[in-house]
Structures are given as C-alpha cells and as structure tokens.
Design an enzyme around this catalytic site. Structure first.
Site, PDB file in Angstrom:
ATOM      1  CB  CYS A  68      10.225  37.689  63.539  1.00 39.89           C
ATOM      2  SG  CYS A  68      11.268  37.319  62.154  1.00 39.89           S
ATOM      3  NE  ARG A 116       3.459  37.489  65.489  1.00 42.28           N
ATOM      4  CZ  ARG A 116       3.436  38.571  64.944  1.00 42.28           C
ATOM      5  NH1 ARG A 116       1.520  39.354  65.046  1.00 42.28           N
ATOM      6  NH2 ARG A 116       3.281  39.443  63.947  1.00 42.28           N
ATOM      7  CD1 TRP A 164       7.924  32.355  58.553  1.00 40.35           C
ATOM      8  CD2 TRP A 164       9.196  34.088  57.934  1.00 40.35           C
ATOM      9  NE1 TRP A 164       7.947  32.299  57.773  1.00 40.35           N
ATOM     10  CE2 TRP A 164       8.507  33.492  56.914  1.00 40.35           C
ATOM     11  CE3 TRP A 164       9.582  35.367  57.393  1.00 40.35           C
ATOM     12  CZ2 TRP A 164       7.697  32.954  55.389  1.00 40.35           C
ATOM     13  CZ3 TRP A 164       9.293  35.071  55.666  1.00 40.35           C
ATOM     14  CH2 TRP A 164       8.315  34.530  54.453  1.00 40.35           C
ATOM     15  CG  ASN A 182       9.752  41.194  65.128  1.00 35.62           C
ATOM     16  OD1 ASN A 182      10.717  40.231  65.547  1.00 35.62           O
ATOM     17  ND2 ASN A 182       8.243  40.732  65.917  1.00 35.62           N
ATOM     18  N   GLY A 183      11.132  42.812  61.447  1.00 35.41           N
ATOM     19  CA  GLY A 183      11.687  43.621  60.372  1.00 35.41           C
ATOM     20  C   GLY A 183      12.662  43.954  59.464  1.00 35.41           C
ATOM     21  CD  GLU A 227     -10.638  32.241  51.272  1.00 33.12           C
ATOM     22  OE1 GLU A 227      -9.640  32.797  51.275  1.00 33.12           O
ATOM     23  OE2 GLU A 227     -10.461  31.852  52.610  1.00 33.12           O
ATOM     24  CE  LYS A 238      -7.279  29.701  53.976  1.00 32.64           C
ATOM     25  NZ  LYS A 238      -7.905  31.289  54.031  1.00 32.64           N
ATOM     26  CD  GLU A 252      -3.756  29.403  53.852  1.00 24.57           C
ATOM     27  OE1 GLU A 252      -2.979  30.321  53.981  1.00 24.57           O
ATOM     28  OE2 GLU A 252      -4.797  30.006  54.353  1.00 24.57           O
ATOM     29  CG  HIS A 279     -11.552  31.340  27.845  1.00 26.81           C
ATOM     30  ND1 HIS A 279     -11.612  31.870  26.593  1.00 26.81           N
ATOM     31  CD2 HIS A 279     -12.536  31.749  28.563  1.00 26.81           C
ATOM     32  CE1 HIS A 279     -12.942  31.637  25.926  1.00 26.81           C
ATOM     33  NE2 HIS A 279     -13.598  32.422  27.281  1.00 26.81           N
ATOM     34  CE  LYS A 313      -4.007  35.114  61.301  1.00 23.61           C
ATOM     35  NZ  LYS A 313      -4.744  33.978  60.882  1.00 23.61           N
TER      36      LYS A 313
HETATM   37  O1  M6R Z   1      -3.933  39.320  58.141  1.00 26.63           O
HETATM   38  P1  M6R Z   1      -4.131  39.816  56.824  1.00 26.63           P
HETATM   39  O2  M6R Z   1      -5.215  39.627  56.492  1.00 26.63           O
HETATM   40  O3  M6R Z   1      -3.548  41.253  55.996  1.00 26.63           O
HETATM   41  O4  M6R Z   1      -3.847  39.098  56.124  1.00 26.63           O
HETATM   42  C1  M6R Z   1      -3.131  38.826  54.733  1.00 26.63           C
HETATM   43  C2  M6R Z   1      -2.839  37.717  54.163  1.00 26.63           C
HETATM   44  O5  M6R Z   1      -1.627  37.612  54.052  1.00 26.63           O
HETATM   45  C3  M6R Z   1      -4.383  35.965  54.675  1.00 26.63           C
HETATM   46  O6  M6R Z   1      -4.991  36.226  54.111  1.00 26.63           O
HETATM   47  C4  M6R Z   1      -3.823  34.451  53.915  1.00 26.63           C
HETATM   48  O7  M6R Z   1      -3.235  34.667  52.455  1.00 26.63           O
HETATM   49  C5  M6R Z   1      -3.745  34.291  54.747  1.00 26.63           C
HETATM   50  N1  M6R Z   1      -2.434  32.246  55.344  1.00 26.63           N
HETATM   51  C6  M6R Z   1      -5.023  32.755  54.356  1.00 26.63           C
HETATM   52  O8  M6R Z   1      -5.609  32.224  54.527  1.00 26.63           O
END
Ligand code: M6R
Length: 607
Positions: free
Chosen positions: A2, A27, A75, A99-100, A483, A487, A490, A506, A602
């Site tokens: 949010c 965000r 959100w 927010n929260g 990683e 990527k 997502e 395994h 974000k």
């Molecule tokens: O802001 P942060 O680095 O703490 O965020 C951590 C994760 O939420 C963030 O890296 C998330 O996995 C990304 N969407 C990955 O691309």
C-alpha cells in the site's frame, strides 16, 4: 505494498495526490482512492478498483478542487479487491488512509458496532470509527487520533483529516513508513520518498510511536502521550530521472541495463585495486571488533536472501576462520535461535521495510548481537534501526522484480568480507584478485549485457511457451540458479525452481519431460566437470537444456550462451545478468505486466 500520499497547500490537491500515487504504483496495488476537502469545507471521496487510470477516469467526471487531501493505493489484506474496501475510508467526521494491519480490529469492531454500521470488510474502517468515536466536542483531531492509536495492536502508517478542522492533516506511524515533505507554503505526506521528489528535498522521517499535525506551514511532531518532540529535518536523496523509464519500455529493462552505472556507485571510494584492498566505512567497527567476529548471520527474503547466499560463498573463501549462516527472515524470526557473542548480523533489504526482515533485526538486537544493514533505500526503517552498515547505492529500484539491487547487495557484502579477511589472516592475494575483478565488473557487466541482449531475446521467444523450468548450478552458481528461477517465475508466471545440480538425482530429475526446460549456469572453475555431470544426466533423459557459461570448453546443450570476460571469481554475477534479461524477454513475450507482476508488491511491509 500500500502507498500513502497527502497534501496541504495552495495547489489543487487532486493533481498532487494522483501524481504521487502514480509514483507509488511500482509498489504493487489493486485499488486506489483519494479524498479532498474543498474551500467550503465539503469533503469529496473517489475510489476505484484497478489501476490509477481507473481512478483518473472517475475524477475526470467529477474533479475535486480542494487544496487539502489524502490518497492511497491498496494491496488487499482484509477483504477482497472492491471499491468499498479501497481507501480512503470515511466514518463520521473522519477521512483516513492506512498502511499496515490492525491486529485487534475484530474486538474493536464488535465494540464499535453498537454505534457504527460498517460498509467494508477492512480493519482500516474500524480504525476510522475508533478515531471518530474519540473525536468529541472538546477534543481535537490530534487528541482523537492519539487516543485511538493507544488502543490499537498492530502496525500502521496513517493520514487523517476532518471537515471539522480544515487545513490540517494528522499523520502517525508504527512499523510502516511515513515521510513529511516540507515545501514553501505546502506540506506533503508520503509513505515513500519517491512521491516527494520534485516537490521538496526537506523532510521529516516520522519515527515509530510518533504523530504529527501537518498544515501548509509545516509539521509539529508529538508522542502518543502528546508530548511535543523536536523533529529532525533530513534531506531526500535522488532525482526525478531516477524514477523515470529513461527511454526504455519498462523499468525492469532500464534497471537491468543500468547495472554498470549503479555498480559504479556501489563501489565508489570503496576499492583500491592498486593496493588490492577493499574498504567499507559504514560498519563503523573498531579493529578489535573486526577481529572478534567469527560468525556472520545473513538475513533476508527473496532476492535479498539469495544475494546473501552467494555472498556467504565468497565470505568463506576470503575469511578462513569465519562461520557463515544465511537465513530466510520469515522463518528465522520465530525460531528459538541462539547466536554466539562473536557474531555479527547482516540485514539485507533493498527497500529497508520488509516486515519479516525488520522483525529479525529486532530479535537479533534483543540478543545483544551487532546488526549491520545492507540496504538500498536511504532513510528506510531497517537503515535507521541497525547499529551500522552500508547503503548499496543502487538508486531507486521501481520494478517489482529486483535486479540491480541483487548485484549491489552481493558486492556490498563482498566488500565487507574483503575487509574482514584483513583481520582474520585471509590470503591477501585472493583479496587483491577479488578487488581487481570488482574494479572491472561494471564495464564487464555493460559488455555482457550489450553483447547478449539480442541473443537472450531470441532465446526467450523460443522458450516462452513452456510450462516449467528448472534452474541448476553448483557452488557459486547455485544461488544464481535460485535467483534465476525466482526472476522467471515472478514475472513470466512459468513455474520454475532452482536447485543445486548435485541434488538432481535426489528427486527433481523425475520431473524432466517435454513441458520442462532446464537452465544450467556452468562456471569455468575446478567444479566444471561435476557441473557438466548434471547436464549430461538431463540430456540423457531428453531434457531441453540452456547453458549459460564463461567456459570455452566443448559443452553439449540445446542452446549455449557463452560470455567472454576477464572475470572469473565474479562470473556468477555476470551470468546472472543474462538470466535477468531472459526472464524479462519471456515475460514481455507472454504479454505480462512486467514491472508490476500480479499479486506481488515491491516492499512487503506485512507478514
Ligand atoms: O526489499 P527487500 O529486499 O527486503 O525485499 C525482499 C523480497 O521481497 C524481494 O527481493 C522479492 O523477492 C523480489 N520481488 C524479488 O525480485
């Protein structure tokens, strides 16, 4: 997640609020709204499900002309994605954005239901009613907010106004950021500094447990006991160009392609290739403190966690007597963990606001262990609460998928490791070799990206229709496999998993069929033959394979992307930039919303 904006001044509030909400779009959100107060002290509310453009369409039909207002991107947490659940919420004399999460909203709602009828399923509407119920004839909005917040359990960043007190917005925070921008004859409010860029550079970052009364002439800060506090004015960093696409189709592509520049900033003044040394000022540790560290725990979520994992391999190579442990914040925060006194914790976060990472930071501090932040966003909550640390200086990362921050985080932790090595009998030649590679890494990244952009685009087209992917790697290529898979999943929504290639037999090898493709990152190092072993096993079972490598040796695969580089130790970082391009182009090919993938935010400020 949010986002909050607020404005009081001479401009038409609607324009500032909608502009600010657009800056916060990155965000992640599912609905948006604004409420303003016009010059006759009549309030106006507009909310819409979907993008800011839907809200703009509503406002085009019924423009709001007032000079004070609040806005929000939501959100969903409590209640579905509907207009009624969107913020601002209006109850009695109170307009509120939040927010929260209000954890005790059910018990508060049960109590307030005697007086109020609730229209939404949200915890925020309950908070609005709670404030309104305290907003009596004899109290000010400030008093009512303070009284209400004392009864709340949970987290909040809020902005509130009332037609009863024109010209005033009351804000407060606990666990959710709020920044007050101080301009000439105007005051702005935002949950993220990027919404303030271009308006003012002077700001008050509200601390947890603080409340502020904002008017066009500035802000007065109080505790919840309404004790007046001296507030510190700080400077907002960054500029507008950093939060614009700069000619690229998407922020994601811009952020991938600008990594050479951002890495320059990460490294600036921190390496001396001639002397073969690294230096990081932020940790602020004495020589004795550096010598006393024998255990490093690295905490993060998602990409930040994978950056920590890669950094831990480098740390072990550089610092002979160091034990490293890399933990997922959402797990670690609830574990009965013990840390030896000679530990230091690296708290890794791009946003500096991730709820789980922040909770770990607080748990670790309770145990008396020193915490160092590896953070990108300047002035963020984690950056403020750690004992020391460093900004990674990757600049604003707007796209939800983290790319340039990953590279910067790995490098920042490597710099810390290089420094530790000096105090722990690390091999100076190895430190010098890492330093040499770091010095040329920005230009090597630039070369790699430019030389392979088209290839990755073509490759993405070829594989964009697959349902599943496995990413595999050994040693320092293993975190890269994790990683790469994150990527791809997502932003493309292709199911993808990262594995250590030694784990193939395994379990995961059972998956291989014609709906899968496999991406191997193979490094030109002492484990090359073993890394190729996994590749042979997959090919023998008819798997479709892509190899990303810096090796010149013969490798059999369906597609091979070779990079030519003077970099060896840091090759995983280079090869990862290719994975970033691959994921980007697959997502574009599939017609996805690349910068704001579905269901993601974000900065994950709730559990
Ligand atoms: O802001 P942060 O680095 O703490 O965020 C951590 C994760 O939420 C963030 O890296 C998330 O996995 C990304 N969407 C990955 O691309």
């Amino acid at each position: 997640m949010c986002g909050i904006v607020g404005y009081v001044g001479k401009k038409v509030a609607q324009d500032v609020l909608v502009g600010g909400l657009r800056r916060l779009e990155y965000r992640g959100y599912d609905s948006a709204g604004i409420a303003t107060l016009d010059d006759n002290n009549d309030a106006h509310l507009a909310r819409a499900v979907g993008k800011i453009s839907s809200l703009s369409a509503v406002l085009e039909k019924e423009p709001q002309t007032g000079h004070l207002g609040i806005g929000h991107t939501r959100w969903a947490t409590h209640g579905g994605v509907t207009e009624t659940n969107a913020h601002p919420h209006h109850v009695g004399n109170v307009y509120l954005v939040h927010n929260g999460i209000i954890e005790n909203y059910k018990e508060l709602k049960a109590e307030l239901q005697k007086t109020y009828t609730f229209a939404s399923d949200t915890d925020t509407e309950v908070l609005a009613a709670l404030i309104d119920s305290n907003y009596t004839k004899d109290s000010s909005l400030k008093d009512a907010v303070a009284k209400a917040l004392k009864r709340v359990r949970g987290t909040y960043g809020i902005a509130v106004f009332s037609p009863k007190e024109p010209g005033t917005i009351v804000v407060a925070r606990l666990g959710s950021p709020l920044i007050i921008g101080l301009g000439k004859d105007e005051t702005l409010i935002a949950s993220d500094a990027s919404a303030l860029l271009g308006y003012t550079r002077e700001a008050i970052y509200l601390n947890d447990g603080e409340l502020a009364v904002c008017t066009k002439d500035g802000a007065e800060v109080y505790s919840l006991e309404l004790k007046h506090l001296n507030s510190k004015k700080e400077t907002i960093e960054g500029d507008l160009a950093q939060i614009q696409k700069g000619g690229y189709d998407h922020f994601l592509l811009k952020e991938i392609m600008e990594q050479a520049t951002t890495l320059h900033n990460t490294l600036y003044g921190r390496i001396d290739p001639k002397a073969g040394k690294m230096h990081l000022g932020g940790p602020n540790l004495t020589e004795k403190e550096m010598r006393d560290i024998h255990h490093v725990v690295i905490v993060g979520c998602g990409t930040a966690y994978y950056a920590g994992l890669l950094a831990s391999y480098y740390m072990e190579q550089l610092v002979p007597d160091l034990t490293t442990e890399v933990v997922i914040a959402s797990e670690y925060r609830y574990r009965s963990f013990h840390l030896p006194k000679d530990s230091v914790a690296l708290i890794v976060s791009q946003s500096g606001e991730t709820a789980d990472t922040l909770a770990c930071l607080r748990e670790i501090k309770k145990r008396g262990v020193k915490t160092l932040g590896i953070v990108n966003v300047v002035g963020s909550t984690i950056a403020r609460e750690v004992d020391g640390g460093t900004y990674v200086h990757a600049g604003p990362e707007i796209s939800v998928a983290s790319t340039k921050a990953f590279t910067a985080q790995v490098v920042a932790m490597l710099l810390f490791a290089g420094m530790l090595a000096e105090y722990h009998g690390g091999d100076p030649k190895l430190v010098a070799e890492f330093t040499r590679e770091l010095a040329i890494l920005p230009e090597e990244i630039e070369k790699t990206l430019n030389a392979n952009r088209e290839t990755m685009e073509k490759l993405a087209k070829k594989y964009a229709e697959y349902d599943h992917a496995l990413y595999l790697g050994r040693d320092t290529a293993f975190p890269i496999a994790l990683e790469g898979a994150l990527k791809l999943k997502e932003i493309s929504y292709i199911h993808s998993e990262g594995y250590a290639s030694g784990e193939l037999k395994h379990g995961p090898i059972a998956l291989i069929d014609n709906r899968f493709f496999e991406v191997f990152t193979i490094l030109d190092n002492w484990l090359f033959d073993k890394a190729c072993g996994g590749l042979h096993e997959v090919r023998a079972r008819g798997g479709k394979t892509i190899v990303l490598t810096n090796s010149k040796a013969d490798i059999e695969a369906d597609d091979i992307v070779r990079i030519e580089s003077k970099i060896e130790l840091l090759a995983p970082i280079l090869l990862n930039t290719l994975q970033q391009l691959f994921a980007y182009y697959v997502a574009v090919d599939r017609g996805n919303d690349v910068d704001q993938p579905r269901n993601l935010a974000k900065s994950v400020t709730v559990e």
